[in-house]
Design a protein around this motif. Structure first.
Motif, PDB file in Angstrom:
ATOM      1  N   ASP A   1       0.837  -1.192   0.000  1.00 32.82           N
ATOM      2  CA  ASP A   1       0.000   0.000   0.000  1.00 32.82           C
ATOM      3  C   ASP A   1       0.880   1.254   0.000  1.00 32.82           C
ATOM      4  N   SER A   2       0.247   2.411  -0.131  1.00 34.12           N
ATOM      5  CA  SER A   2       0.982   3.672  -0.277  1.00 34.12           C
ATOM      6  C   SER A   2       1.864   3.968   0.935  1.00 34.12           C
ATOM      7  N   GLU A   3       1.368   3.637   2.137  1.00 33.85           N
ATOM      8  CA  GLU A   3       2.135   3.913   3.355  1.00 33.85           C
ATOM      9  C   GLU A   3       3.405   3.083   3.412  1.00 33.85           C
ATOM     10  N   ASP A   4       3.297   1.798   3.079  1.00 34.21           N
ATOM     11  CA  ASP A   4       4.480   0.933   3.090  1.00 34.21           C
ATOM     12  C   ASP A   4       5.462   1.331   1.991  1.00 34.21           C
ATOM     13  N   LEU A   5       4.950   1.736   0.824  1.00 30.27           N
ATOM     14  CA  LEU A   5       5.828   2.171  -0.265  1.00 30.27           C
ATOM     15  C   LEU A   5       6.620   3.413   0.136  1.00 30.27           C
ATOM     16  N   ALA A   6       5.937   4.354   0.800  1.00 26.60           N
ATOM     17  CA  ALA A   6       6.629   5.568   1.253  1.00 26.60           C
ATOM     18  C   ALA A   6       7.703   5.236   2.286  1.00 26.60           C
ATOM     19  N   ALA A   7       7.392   4.306   3.175  1.00 24.16           N
ATOM     20  CA  ALA A   7       8.374   3.910   4.198  1.00 24.16           C
ATOM     21  C   ALA A   7       9.567   3.209   3.553  1.00 24.16           C
ATOM     22  N   ALA A   8       9.323   2.370   2.543  1.00 30.88           N
ATOM     23  CA  ALA A   8      10.410   1.664   1.860  1.00 30.88           C
ATOM     24  C   ALA A   8      11.322   2.647   1.141  1.00 30.88           C
ATOM     25  N   ARG A   9      10.746   3.645   0.489  1.00 33.32           N
ATOM     26  CA  ARG A   9      11.550   4.644  -0.230  1.00 33.32           C
ATOM     27  C   ARG A   9      12.401   5.454   0.731  1.00 33.32           C
ATOM     28  N   ALA A  10      11.845   5.759   1.913  1.00 30.97           N
ATOM     29  CA  ALA A  10      12.553   6.599   2.884  1.00 30.97           C
ATOM     30  C   ALA A  10      13.466   5.800   3.805  1.00 30.97           C
ATOM     31  N   GLY A  11      13.501   4.461   3.650  1.00 31.07           N
ATOM     32  CA  GLY A  11      14.324   3.633   4.525  1.00 31.07           C
ATOM     33  C   GLY A  11      13.779   3.538   5.927  1.00 31.07           C
ATOM     34  N   ARG A  12      12.455   3.637   6.089  1.00 30.74           N
ATOM     35  CA  ARG A  12      11.845   3.637   7.411  1.00 30.74           C
ATOM     36  C   ARG A  12      11.124   2.331   7.743  1.00 30.74           C
ATOM     37  N   LEU A  13      11.340   1.283   6.981  1.00 35.39           N
ATOM     38  CA  LEU A  13      10.715   0.003   7.306  1.00 35.39           C
ATOM     39  C   LEU A  13      11.302  -0.544   8.619  1.00 35.39           C
ATOM     40  N   GLU A  14      10.455  -1.162   9.419  1.00 38.11           N
ATOM     41  CA  GLU A  14      10.880  -1.646  10.738  1.00 38.11           C
ATOM     42  C   GLU A  14      11.638  -2.968  10.582  1.00 38.11           C
ATOM     43  N   ARG A  15      12.933  -2.858  10.670  1.00 41.11           N
ATOM     44  CA  ARG A  15      13.809  -4.003  10.435  1.00 41.11           C
ATOM     45  C   ARG A  15      13.538  -5.134  11.432  1.00 41.11           C
ATOM     46  N   ASP A  16      13.437  -4.788  12.726  1.00 44.46           N
ATOM     47  CA  ASP A  16      13.237  -5.830  13.734  1.00 44.46           C
ATOM     48  C   ASP A  16      11.893  -6.532  13.549  1.00 44.46           C
ATOM     49  N   ARG A  17      10.837  -5.768  13.244  1.00 45.16           N
ATOM     50  CA  ARG A  17       9.518  -6.385  13.061  1.00 45.16           C
ATOM     51  C   ARG A  17       9.511  -7.338  11.872  1.00 45.16           C
TER      52      ARG A  17
END
Length: 326
Positions: free
Chosen positions: A234-250
């Motif tokens: 979804d758009s929120e996850d795509l934005a997080a992936a582009r910005a390097g903000r995906l939760e690595r530990d999760r």
């Protein structure tokens, strides 16, 4: 007419459109003029001759009957020999010219004549009265004709045969035929559809092609956006992936919960893939907005995971029919 930049899948779209039209009960002729035998490969039939052949049937729907798809491979040399036989009664003499290389010479030095011959054969198939002695199937009346046309960069030049012919033949039967063909091409019976993918160069070439077609008063149909990728994030996850903000530990814990052995290399690779995917999706979204601004109807076809076979063609045809293109 179906055109598009090389690699966008214009032949596949032309074939799917022919099947979609046949699925509404129409008898459809699909023509190709580039000598690649792409239609025969898609429909898994022997190479097409210079003669109309039935190659498939449409899928009947809504209680109606299915039509048939015929195919014709048009080459300028055969068209010129037929033209000489029909209008100048040069039967054996025309074949002798071919043996001496005169036919190839004539169609090479005069590309305008070559295009008149190719488009003239399409025009002949569109006529209700078929000329005796031609390679056309007498008695078959087509409800629709689909032309797998040359690429977008040459489409206006190919269809505007009058301008190409101006320096070669200002009067005579060839000029008369060109005028007649142009009357059909500029009429409401004709539509030029352009195929693109969501990349910068194909979209720009599509936009330029529409401008050229309008300038030459040739009717633009719609734009088919081909090879669409599924939207998995979804758009929120795509934005997080582009910005390097995906939760690595999760992400690591979820992978472990799925039974996978997780280490830093695996996580680094997955996060890099997610970033690249998000960048690609942002590019596609930007190109989609440009396509929407072209001012013509748009249709979308997905990328088929297993590639395009005959079953895939029917699947794409059903989508074009559902989107209202057929």
């Amino acid at each position: 007419m179906v055109t598009g930049k090389g690699g966008t899948g214009k032949t596949t779209v032309a074939a799917a459109l022919a099947l979609a039209l046949a699925s509404t009960g129409k008898n459809v002729l699909i023509c190709e003029v580039e000598g690649r035998q792409g239609i025969s490969q898609l429909f898994d039939v022997p190479e097409l001759p210079y003669e109309e052949r039935r190659i498939a049937a449409g899928l009947a729907g809504d209680g109606g009957r299915a039509g048939n798809v015929f195919a014709l491979h048009i080459d300028a040399e055969s068209a010129l020999l037929e033209y000489l036989a029909m209008y100048y009664k040069l039967g054996r003499a025309g074949r002798a010219l071919d043996r001496f290389g005169v036919i190839d010479f004539a169609t090479t030095i005069a590309p305008g004549v070559r295009d008149v011959l190719l488009t003239g054969k399409v025009y002949e198939a569109a006529r209700r009265g078929r000329r005796k002695g031609s390679s056309s199937r007498q008695g078959v009346v087509y409800d629709a004709i689909v032309l797998d046309a040359p690429p977008t960069g040459r489409i206006a030049q190919f269809l505007n045969v009058n301008s190409e012919l101006a320096g070669v033949a200002k009067v005579g039967p060839i000029k008369t035929q060109a005028d007649t063909v142009m009357t059909l091409f500029r009429s409401p019976r004709t539509a030029v559809h352009l195929v693109t993918v969501l990349e910068e160069m194909p979209v720009q070439e599509t936009a330029d092609g529409i401008v050229e077609l309008h300038k030459d008063r040739l009717p633009v149909g719609g734009v088919v956006v081909n090879l669409m990728r599924p939207r998995d994030l979804d758009s929120e996850d795509l934005a997080a992936a582009r910005a390097g903000r995906l939760e690595r530990d999760r992400i690591g814990k979820e992978l472990e919960g799925a039974g996978l052995d997780v280490d830093d290399d695996l996580l680094d690779g997955l996060l890099a893939e997610a970033h690249d995917h998000a960048e690609r999706r942002a590019l596609e979204d930007a190109q989609r907005r440009l396509v929407a601004d072209l001012g013509v109807p748009t249709y979308e076809l997905p990328r088929l995971p297993g590639g395009v076979d005959l079953g895939g063609l029917y699947e794409l045809a059903a989508l074009l029919k559902a989107e209202g293109m057929a």
